[in-house]
Design a protein around this motif. Sequence first.
Motif, PDB file in Angstrom:
ATOM      1  N   GLN A  24       0.839  -1.109   0.163  1.00 28.07           N
ATOM      2  CA  GLN A  24      -0.151   0.131   0.059  1.00 28.07           C
ATOM      3  C   GLN A  24       0.859   1.145   0.028  1.00 28.07           C
ATOM      4  OE1 GLN A  24      -3.532   0.089   2.645  1.00 28.07           O
ATOM      5  NE2 GLN A  24      -3.156  -1.866   3.206  1.00 28.07           N
ATOM      6  N   TRP A  25       0.549   2.187  -0.763  1.00 30.39           N
ATOM      7  CA  TRP A  25       1.226   3.405  -1.001  1.00 30.39           C
ATOM      8  C   TRP A  25       0.335   4.707  -0.971  1.00 30.39           C
ATOM      9  CZ3 TRP A  25       1.937  -1.264  -3.439  1.00 30.39           C
ATOM     10  CH2 TRP A  25       3.565  -1.740  -3.396  1.00 30.39           C
ATOM     11  N   HIS A  26       0.909   5.684  -0.393  1.00 34.20           N
ATOM     12  CA  HIS A  26       0.212   7.105  -0.413  1.00 34.20           C
ATOM     13  C   HIS A  26       0.957   8.006  -1.241  1.00 34.20           C
ATOM     14  CE1 HIS A  26      -2.514   6.477   3.264  1.00 34.20           C
ATOM     15  NE2 HIS A  26      -2.900   5.613   2.229  1.00 34.20           N
ATOM     16  N   ALA A  27       0.328   8.870  -2.121  1.00 38.71           N
ATOM     17  CA  ALA A  27       1.054  10.104  -2.682  1.00 38.71           C
ATOM     18  C   ALA A  27       0.756  11.032  -1.884  1.00 38.71           C
ATOM     19  CB  ALA A  27       0.662  10.258  -4.107  1.00 38.71           C
ATOM     20  N   LEU A  28       1.737  12.023  -1.426  1.00 33.96           N
ATOM     21  CA  LEU A  28       1.734  13.151  -0.659  1.00 33.96           C
ATOM     22  C   LEU A  28       2.193  14.333  -1.282  1.00 33.96           C
ATOM     23  CD1 LEU A  28       3.031  11.846   2.769  1.00 33.96           C
ATOM     24  CD2 LEU A  28       0.874  11.810   1.825  1.00 33.96           C
ATOM     25  N   ASP A  29       1.119  15.474  -1.267  1.00 34.63           N
ATOM     26  CA  ASP A  29       1.708  16.789  -1.612  1.00 34.63           C
ATOM     27  C   ASP A  29       1.267  17.901  -0.702  1.00 34.63           C
ATOM     28  OD1 ASP A  29       2.099  19.082  -3.116  1.00 34.63           O
ATOM     29  OD2 ASP A  29       0.424  18.821  -4.451  1.00 34.63           O
ATOM     30  N   ASP A  30       2.532  18.141  -0.064  1.00 31.89           N
ATOM     31  CA  ASP A  30       2.550  19.044   1.292  1.00 31.89           C
ATOM     32  C   ASP A  30       1.623  18.352   2.277  1.00 31.89           C
ATOM     33  OD1 ASP A  30       4.015  21.064   0.133  1.00 31.89           O
ATOM     34  OD2 ASP A  30       2.363  22.083  -0.742  1.00 31.89           O
ATOM     35  N   ASP A  31       1.832  17.077   2.623  1.00 26.67           N
ATOM     36  CA  ASP A  31       1.237  16.305   3.615  1.00 26.67           C
ATOM     37  C   ASP A  31      -0.345  16.092   3.363  1.00 26.67           C
ATOM     38  OD1 ASP A  31       3.634  16.491   5.291  1.00 26.67           O
ATOM     39  OD2 ASP A  31       3.246  17.942   6.162  1.00 26.67           O
TER      40      ASP A  31
END
Length: 263
Positions: A24-31
Amino acid sequence: MNTKPFTSGLSDNAVTITRVADRQWHALDDDLVVGRGHADHRPDGRLFVSIDAWHDAAFDRLAEAMLAELPAPLYTVVDEADVELTAGWRRAGFTVRRREWEYVVPTDPRVTGLEAVLPPSGVTIVPAGQADESLLRAVDRAIRDEVEATVGWQSMPAEVIPRPAGDTIVDPSKYAVAAAPDHYLGLIRVVPVKRPRIGLVAVRAGEQRRGIARALLAHALGTLHRSGFAAAGTEVHESNQAASALFEGIGARPMSSNLELVR
């Protein structure tokens, strides 16, 4: 858990990819979470991936990170009408492996024309939940072997129901069968969800063209109709012209298509 971020691209606002759990992966943009990726094994052992992202950059970077960590081959399924999602997987190097048509099947025998359909002489239909489990497993195994030896099981609808390794009968109570006195000739599996799904209808090779499949459909659809369901769903591989003809002959209509992609 992988706490080391995978950062792709040179943008000042680079999307950061973090593996938050096993596969499982998350993409984060400024948290802020702007995308999620997931990988899971199907019952047949193949590894399928999925990505839900807000924009192309998040999708592409999730795909890049996941593909770097996961073993090939990898598979995914998309609604063919979802052009953006399909394009995203193509950018990641995926190609079309198979197409399945999603049919809506009427259950009313006055619409299907199956009202007067009976099984051929010497054949009886055993309703779901009443089949002998050993005979059911025997005919399932025989049909699978016959299909695999000819067109290959990949020509059948993709199976997504979890099952123990090596067990192809998930829930015997979901199967009605066409029976001879001492063995079974064919089967139909119906899963009664919000819209009932016909997961499989198949007949032994030597017993085909006798009307057994139509009799199984007449029984299953008639049962659904009496239970208050106006329609059922089913999937047909685009190359399976016999199955398409069978369903279209009783008034079923293709409503959408799914693509299985592979890398």
